[in-house]
Write a protein that holds these residues in place. Sequence first.
Motif, PDB file in Angstrom:
ATOM      1  N   SER A 126       0.819  -1.218   0.000  1.00 23.31           N
ATOM      2  CA  SER A 126       0.000   0.000   0.000  1.00 23.31           C
ATOM      3  C   SER A 126       0.854   1.269   0.000  1.00 23.31           C
ATOM      4  O   SER A 126       0.356   2.353  -0.295  1.00 23.31           O
ATOM      5  N   ALA A 127       2.157   1.129   0.330  1.00 21.73           N
ATOM      6  CA  ALA A 127       3.046   2.299   0.391  1.00 21.73           C
ATOM      7  C   ALA A 127       3.895   2.452  -0.857  1.00 21.73           C
ATOM      8  O   ALA A 127       4.703   3.382  -0.953  1.00 21.73           O
ATOM      9  N   ARG A 128       3.715   1.575  -1.846  1.00 24.42           N
ATOM     10  CA  ARG A 128       4.588   1.590  -3.029  1.00 24.42           C
ATOM     11  C   ARG A 128       4.551   2.899  -3.813  1.00 24.42           C
ATOM     12  O   ARG A 128       5.514   3.255  -4.474  1.00 24.42           O
ATOM     13  N   GLY A 129       3.445   3.622  -3.742  1.00 23.55           N
ATOM     14  CA  GLY A 129       3.309   4.837  -4.539  1.00 23.55           C
ATOM     15  C   GLY A 129       4.147   6.000  -4.043  1.00 23.55           C
ATOM     16  O   GLY A 129       4.285   7.005  -4.738  1.00 23.55           O
ATOM     17  N   SER A 130       4.723   5.880  -2.833  1.00 26.35           N
ATOM     18  CA  SER A 130       5.494   6.981  -2.262  1.00 26.35           C
ATOM     19  C   SER A 130       6.767   6.440  -1.632  1.00 26.35           C
ATOM     20  O   SER A 130       6.706   5.663  -0.677  1.00 26.35           O
ATOM     21  N   ARG A 131       7.920   6.836  -2.155  1.00 24.18           N
ATOM     22  CA  ARG A 131       9.185   6.374  -1.580  1.00 24.18           C
ATOM     23  C   ARG A 131       9.354   6.882  -0.154  1.00 24.18           C
ATOM     24  O   ARG A 131       9.903   6.178   0.701  1.00 24.18           O
ATOM     25  N   ARG A 132       8.852   8.081   0.125  1.00 25.33           N
ATOM     26  CA  ARG A 132       8.959   8.610   1.491  1.00 25.33           C
ATOM     27  C   ARG A 132       8.148   7.752   2.460  1.00 25.33           C
ATOM     28  O   ARG A 132       8.632   7.410   3.547  1.00 25.33           O
ATOM     29  N   ARG A 133       6.941   7.398   2.066  1.00 24.88           N
ATOM     30  CA  ARG A 133       6.112   6.539   2.921  1.00 24.88           C
ATOM     31  C   ARG A 133       6.783   5.196   3.142  1.00 24.88           C
ATOM     32  O   ARG A 133       6.753   4.636   4.237  1.00 24.88           O
ATOM     33  N   MET A 134       7.391   4.661   2.098  1.00 21.77           N
ATOM     34  CA  MET A 134       8.048   3.368   2.206  1.00 21.77           C
ATOM     35  C   MET A 134       9.249   3.449   3.150  1.00 21.77           C
ATOM     36  O   MET A 134       9.479   2.557   3.966  1.00 21.77           O
ATOM     37  N   GLN A 135      10.011   4.537   3.062  1.00 22.49           N
ATOM     38  CA  GLN A 135      11.153   4.714   3.959  1.00 22.49           C
ATOM     39  C   GLN A 135      10.699   4.821   5.409  1.00 22.49           C
ATOM     40  O   GLN A 135      11.299   4.215   6.298  1.00 22.49           O
ATOM     41  N   GLU A 136       9.641   5.586   5.646  1.00 18.17           N
ATOM     42  CA  GLU A 136       9.112   5.727   7.011  1.00 18.17           C
ATOM     43  C   GLU A 136       8.625   4.383   7.537  1.00 18.17           C
ATOM     44  O   GLU A 136       8.828   4.061   8.718  1.00 18.17           O
ATOM     45  N   LEU A 137       7.986   3.626   6.658  1.00 14.89           N
ATOM     46  CA  LEU A 137       7.457   2.318   7.056  1.00 14.89           C
ATOM     47  C   LEU A 137       8.578   1.363   7.425  1.00 14.89           C
ATOM     48  O   LEU A 137       8.533   0.699   8.471  1.00 14.89           O
ATOM     49  N   PHE A 138       9.627   1.303   6.590  1.00 18.22           N
ATOM     50  CA  PHE A 138      10.709   0.363   6.822  1.00 18.22           C
ATOM     51  C   PHE A 138      11.576   0.754   8.018  1.00 18.22           C
ATOM     52  O   PHE A 138      12.337  -0.068   8.528  1.00 18.22           O
ATOM     53  N   ARG A 139      11.469   2.006   8.449  1.00 22.59           N
ATOM     54  CA  ARG A 139      12.208   2.438   9.642  1.00 22.59           C
ATOM     55  C   ARG A 139      11.405   2.212  10.925  1.00 22.59           C
ATOM     56  O   ARG A 139      11.953   2.338  12.020  1.00 22.59           O
ATOM     57  N   SER A 140      10.125   1.914  10.790  1.00 20.70           N
ATOM     58  CA  SER A 140       9.277   1.724  11.971  1.00 20.70           C
ATOM     59  C   SER A 140       9.679   0.467  12.728  1.00 20.70           C
ATOM     60  O   SER A 140      10.302  -0.447  12.180  1.00 20.70           O
ATOM     61  N   ASP A 141       9.304   0.393  14.003  1.00 19.87           N
ATOM     62  CA  ASP A 141       9.670  -0.741  14.861  1.00 19.87           C
ATOM     63  C   ASP A 141       9.132  -2.060  14.317  1.00 19.87           C
ATOM     64  O   ASP A 141       9.765  -3.107  14.485  1.00 19.87           O
TER      65      ASP A 141
END
Length: 264
Positions: free
Chosen positions: A194-209
């Motif tokens: 669901s986050a593929r459309g935004s690299r920023r969202r993906m980065q935030e997601l992958f940094r989450s706990d």
Amino acid sequence: MGKYNDVINEYLSEPRRFADLINAGCHGGRQAILAADLEEASEHVQNGMRDIKKRLKSGETCAVWALENQENVDYEMPYRIMRYDSMEYDRQVRNIHGRKREELLAKGLKPSRYAEKMSGKDKLLPVYTVCFYHGTEGWSGPRSLKEMMDFGKERQGLFPAQFHDYGITVIDASDESLAERCTTELRYLLMALSARGSRRRMQELFRSDEFQNLDQDTVKVIAVMTDIPEFMEKMEQYKNDEGGYRMCKAMEELKEEFREEGRA
């Protein structure tokens, strides 16, 4: 079949994930299907093979659940699913005919087409086929056979009422609430999709706990589905002390690579 469908087929074939997707997408998260009640039933069909097919046996309830994974919108999907389901019912009917034929022969009776036909006591197992759409855009295709029809303008209000429709269930990976209803590691894949459309969202997601202790299978499928092969190439570097994988370390390295590419 493309690389995305190949990897998602393998991932979702695991009974826990299969049950989790069906429960989240079709039953609002209610545990209607248990992994322990599923058994493999995939088989070749005409012109190919169904993506994933499971037989559900729980108490007196028995049914067939199938999953068709789709990376592109297919405007023939209602027809395709109806055809697959029809072939499954045809297989069941033929099995009943064969069983009755054997029973007649065992009694020394002569089989006949009429004697082998289903009776009022014979029943078929219901077939439930679900389309899991994991494309980057939302599903825009038809969700019923009726939506594929051209009834004509002059008699638009007359014939459709007599038309026997065939609706389908589409689970759309772009639905952000889908992951919230999952109880297995499948939720992390759905969150990434669901986050593929935004690299920023993906980065935030992958940094989450939540993404700092993923299992190997989930990391691999995320790497393919999000088009980040570096995850696969350097997986051992991202291992944590618990044997899981940290996505934040991978994202830091990727971020630096992107900077270098930008400078170049």
